[in-house]
Design an enzyme around this catalytic site. Structure first.
Site, PDB file in Angstrom:
ATOM      1  N   GLU A   1       7.409   0.975  15.891  1.00 13.10           N
ATOM      2  CA  GLU A   1       8.371   1.621  15.010  1.00 13.10           C
ATOM      3  C   GLU A   1       8.307   3.112  15.287  1.00 13.10           C
ATOM      4  OE1 GLU A   1       7.804   0.505  10.854  1.00 13.10           O
ATOM      5  OE2 GLU A   1       9.401  -0.975  11.086  1.00 13.10           O
TER       6      GLU A   1
ATOM      7  N   ASN B   1       0.813  -1.233   0.000  1.00  8.64           N
ATOM      8  CA  ASN B   1       0.000   0.000   0.000  1.00  8.64           C
ATOM      9  C   ASN B   1       0.840   1.274   0.000  1.00  8.64           C
ATOM     10  OD1 ASN B   1       0.808  -0.550   2.630  1.00  8.64           O
ATOM     11  ND2 ASN B   1      -1.049   0.279   3.536  1.00  8.64           N
TER      12      ASN B   1
ATOM     13  N   CYS C   1      -3.248   1.081   6.635  1.00 12.61           N
ATOM     14  CA  CYS C   1      -3.446   0.343   7.882  1.00 12.61           C
ATOM     15  C   CYS C   1      -4.210   1.197   8.876  1.00 12.61           C
ATOM     16  CB  CYS C   1      -2.096  -0.081   8.453  1.00 12.61           C
ATOM     17  SG  CYS C   1      -0.952   1.288   8.676  1.00 12.61           S
TER      18      CYS C   1
ATOM     19  N   GLU D   1       4.072  -4.852  12.308  1.00 10.46           N
ATOM     20  CA  GLU D   1       3.142  -3.727  12.104  1.00 10.46           C
ATOM     21  C   GLU D   1       2.022  -4.273  11.237  1.00 10.46           C
ATOM     22  OE1 GLU D   1       3.290  -0.805  13.383  1.00 10.46           O
ATOM     23  OE2 GLU D   1       5.344  -0.657  14.112  1.00 10.46           O
TER      24      GLU D   1
HETATM   25  P1  NAD Z   1       0.726  -9.343   3.349  1.00 13.50           P
HETATM   26  O1  NAD Z   1       0.783  -9.790   4.745  1.00 13.50           O
HETATM   27  O2  NAD Z   1      -0.006 -10.139   2.356  1.00 13.50           O
HETATM   28  O3  NAD Z   1       2.187  -9.160   2.743  1.00 13.50           O
HETATM   29  C1  NAD Z   1       3.163  -8.325   3.340  1.00 13.50           C
HETATM   30  C2  NAD Z   1       4.543  -8.798   2.935  1.00 13.50           C
HETATM   31  O4  NAD Z   1       4.762 -10.090   3.497  1.00 13.50           O
HETATM   32  C3  NAD Z   1       4.761  -8.961   1.437  1.00 13.50           C
HETATM   33  O5  NAD Z   1       6.058  -8.497   1.122  1.00 13.50           O
HETATM   34  C4  NAD Z   1       4.645 -10.472   1.228  1.00 13.50           C
HETATM   35  O6  NAD Z   1       5.350 -10.937   0.103  1.00 13.50           O
HETATM   36  C5  NAD Z   1       5.277 -10.971   2.511  1.00 13.50           C
HETATM   37  N1  NAD Z   1       4.906 -12.352   2.894  1.00 13.50           N
HETATM   38  C6  NAD Z   1       3.804 -13.054   2.545  1.00 13.50           C
HETATM   39  N2  NAD Z   1       3.810 -14.283   3.126  1.00 13.50           N
HETATM   40  C7  NAD Z   1       4.930 -14.327   3.891  1.00 13.50           C
HETATM   41  C8  NAD Z   1       5.480 -15.297   4.773  1.00 13.50           C
HETATM   42  N3  NAD Z   1       4.879 -16.481   4.987  1.00 13.50           N
HETATM   43  N4  NAD Z   1       6.624 -15.008   5.415  1.00 13.50           N
HETATM   44  C9  NAD Z   1       7.220 -13.801   5.256  1.00 13.50           C
HETATM   45  N5  NAD Z   1       6.760 -12.850   4.422  1.00 13.50           N
HETATM   46  C10 NAD Z   1       5.621 -13.095   3.755  1.00 13.50           C
HETATM   47  O7  NAD Z   1       0.168  -7.839   3.465  1.00 13.50           O
HETATM   48  P2  NAD Z   1      -0.287  -6.902   2.267  1.00 13.50           P
HETATM   49  O8  NAD Z   1      -1.570  -7.457   1.742  1.00 13.50           O
HETATM   50  O9  NAD Z   1       0.881  -6.656   1.372  1.00 13.50           O
HETATM   51  O10 NAD Z   1      -0.572  -5.528   3.027  1.00 13.50           O
HETATM   52  C11 NAD Z   1      -1.817  -5.153   3.514  1.00 13.50           C
HETATM   53  C12 NAD Z   1      -1.878  -5.355   5.013  1.00 13.50           C
HETATM   54  O11 NAD Z   1      -0.785  -4.680   5.645  1.00 13.50           O
HETATM   55  C13 NAD Z   1      -3.127  -4.761   5.641  1.00 13.50           C
HETATM   56  O12 NAD Z   1      -3.639  -5.637   6.609  1.00 13.50           O
HETATM   57  C14 NAD Z   1      -2.609  -3.491   6.307  1.00 13.50           C
HETATM   58  O13 NAD Z   1      -3.410  -3.025   7.356  1.00 13.50           O
HETATM   59  C15 NAD Z   1      -1.259  -3.909   6.738  1.00 13.50           C
HETATM   60  N6  NAD Z   1      -0.402  -2.736   6.945  1.00 13.50           N
HETATM   61  C16 NAD Z   1       0.014  -2.439   8.211  1.00 13.50           C
HETATM   62  C17 NAD Z   1       0.774  -1.306   8.429  1.00 13.50           C
HETATM   63  C18 NAD Z   1       1.250  -0.921   9.800  1.00 13.50           C
HETATM   64  O14 NAD Z   1       2.197  -0.155   9.894  1.00 13.50           O
HETATM   65  N7  NAD Z   1       0.650  -1.415  10.872  1.00 13.50           N
HETATM   66  C19 NAD Z   1       1.125  -0.484   7.354  1.00 13.50           C
HETATM   67  C20 NAD Z   1       0.672  -0.834   6.088  1.00 13.50           C
HETATM   68  C21 NAD Z   1      -0.077  -1.972   5.887  1.00 13.50           C
END
Ligand code: NAD
Length: 475
Positions: free
Chosen positions: A455, A150, A280, A246
């Site tokens: 963070e 995002n 998020c 996060e």
């Molecule tokens: P996701 O969890 O699908 O993927 C995030 C990252 O993790 C990607 O780089 C992905 O390739 C990697 N990944 C996937 N499976 C993995 C595994 N088994 N082991 C290690 N890495 C793995 O998340 P997304 O769909 O890319 O992002 C959206 C989500 O992120 C939403 O829930 C959003 O709220 C959250 N988010 C949180 C914050 C925060 O700071 N709290 C900020 C932005 C987004």
């Protein structure tokens, strides 16, 4: 060679450009078509990136904070010089309007400098004439940074800033949905940082998992969804890595009876629909008292109907598409569920756009109820439920009735009363009369299943260091 969009995209390993034997297509969410090829890092490339980071660690860790600050500032300046070039790549892969893409990269430049100020070397705990007790802060080693789709650049910048400033070296992995702008950030690192300090590798979810299992990585900084966060924590336990997570949120905005509805409605709208709601910490549920309810719904509806949605390269577009098909399908599923609930009123949107790409019209759902998926889950899209509450106790109870606890907001004309209500909401950040944003000195992270650790701020910097207690007799 992985090419497209006039660029050839490569990993950065040990300060060098590297392609991969395999690659994957990157889709433009405004057209739903592949527009570029991205290299897909192998396990062997990850091993070499980790080895490079380990080799670079002793001399990087031995530098002073001032020296590392200077190197990170050079990296930030290098990124600033390429905003006009990287911004459009970010728009093409992520979907956000090009002005917002450049704003994101500008924000990353700012954070890279603003987060690198405090010098954390040692701290005196006690000197009672018999003993001196002090805390000494050491870098941890190699950090594995894993980012979502995002806000690929600014979220990576948060990790880079404190991770490197604390004296660690890093392997950074962007999301496979949005890897390209981050690979260009790796090019900037090649030109500005010592070899091996920041390695950038693109790949799929398996690359992320290999990082969490890798014995050469000491700490994981992960931003993404709750289900993936749980997997990351489980898989990092094999080597007892330090982990920050996060994760997602389901942020409530609680409006008190004395709020100035005309003044706050545009801010709530922005907090919910920026980045097509894919933040998020976006406003994901709004709780309003009876007497302000209809004016609020009316105001939000008006803004939703006039919000300009389109390809991020079209003139005056304020909101782009959902970033990927999976998210588009998920939000459509939530909309279908919403329509099945009797009584819920869709006052704006409620449909996809009749064009290619993953577009959903900005949607306001009035008379939403606590049971619908839209209220219980993280929608992560441009659909906002507005709920009516009886009294403030009712609003606080329902705001807290969730496994999430990332952020929240309270809207009022009485700021101190707002602060009192804020303290009763179970969330890592609560704003009064504001929602969305991160600041270099404000620790950021979630209560409950929204995360582990913080963070940013002093706590963020400490999280990238080992703390050593030293006790010495005083002569
Ligand atoms: P996701 O969890 O699908 O993927 C995030 C990252 O993790 C990607 O780089 C992905 O390739 C990697 N990944 C996937 N499976 C993995 C595994 N088994 N082991 C290690 N890495 C793995 O998340 P997304 O769909 O890319 O992002 C959206 C989500 O992120 C939403 O829930 C959003 O709220 C959250 N988010 C949180 C914050 C925060 O700071 N709290 C900020 C932005 C987004």
């Amino acid at each position: 060679m992985a090419q497209g969009n006039g660029y050839s995209y490569t990993h950065t390993i040990d300060g060098q450009s590297e392609a991969s034997e395999r690659g994957f297509g990157v889709i433009n969410p405004a057209t739903a078509e592949v527009f570029a090829q991205c290299p897909d890092a192998s396990r062997e490339q990850l091993d070499r990136a980790v080895a490079a980071a380990r080799r670079a660690f002793p001399s990087w860790a031995a530098k002073s904070f001032a020296e590392r600050r200077e190197a990170i500032a050079a990296f930030a300046h290098g990124l600033a010089k390429r905003i006009d070039e990287i911004g459009p790549v970010l728009t093409r892969e992520q979907g956000k309007p090009v002005g917002q893409a450049k704003w994101e990269i500008g924000g990353a430049v700012h954070e890279l400098e603003a987060m690198c100020t405090e010098e954390l070397t040692s701290e005196l705990v006690r000197n009672d004439g018999k003993h001196r007790v002090e805390l000494v802060y050491h870098p941890i080693g190699v950090v594995g940074a894993i980012a979502p789709w995002n806000f690929p650049i600014i979220l990576a910048a948060h990790k880079i800033a404190h991770g490197l400033y604390a004296g660690n070296t890093m392997v950074l992995k962007p999301s496979p949905y949005t890897p390209l702008a981050t690979l260009l950030m790796g090019e900037v690192a090649r030109d500005t940082l010592p070899r091996g300090v920041l390695n950038v590798l693109a790949g799929g979810n398996d690359l992320g998992q290999w990082m969490t299992e890798h014995p050469g990585i000491d700490r994981i900084s992960f931003t993404g969804s709750v289900p993936t966060g749980k997997k990351v924590m489980a898989s990092s336990s094999g080597t007892l890595k330090r982990v920050t997570l996060e994760l997602g949120g389901n942020d409530p905005a609680v409006i008190l009876e004395d709020a100035d509805i005309a003044a706050i409605t545009p801010n709530i709208f922005r907090g919910a629909f920026l980045n097509a709601g894919q933040i998020c910490m976006a406003v994901k549920r709004v709780y309003a008292p009876e007497k302000l309810y209809e004016p609020l719904v009316e105001g939000l509806t008006k803004l939703a109907l006039s919000h300009r949605v389109g390809d991020g390269f079209e003139d005056n577009v304020e909101m782009g598409p959902l970033q990927n098909k999976m998210q588009f399908d998920k939000v459509n599923g939530i909309l279908e569920d919403t329509k099945r609930h009797k009584g819920a009123r869709i006052t704006a949107g409620g449909h996809t756009l009749n064009r290619p790409g993953y577009f959903i019209a900005p949607t306001i759902v009035a008379d939403a109820n606590d049971e619908m998926r839209l209220v219980r889950e993280e929608q992560f899209g441009p659909v906002l439920p507005v709920l009516k509450y009886k009294d403030v106790e009712d609003a606080i109870r329902r705001a807290n009735d969730t496994r999430f606890g990332l952020c929240a907001s309270v809207w009022t004309s009485d700021f101190e009363r707002g602060a009192e209500v804020a303290k009763r909401i179970e969330a890592g950040t609560v704003w009064v009369n504001h929602h969305v944003g991160s600041e270099a000195d404000m620790p950021f992270g979630g209560f409950k299943e929204s995360g582990v650790g913080r963070e940013l701020g002093h706590m963020g910097l400490v999280s990238y260091m080992e703390v050593q207690a030293i006790k010495v007799p005083v002569a």
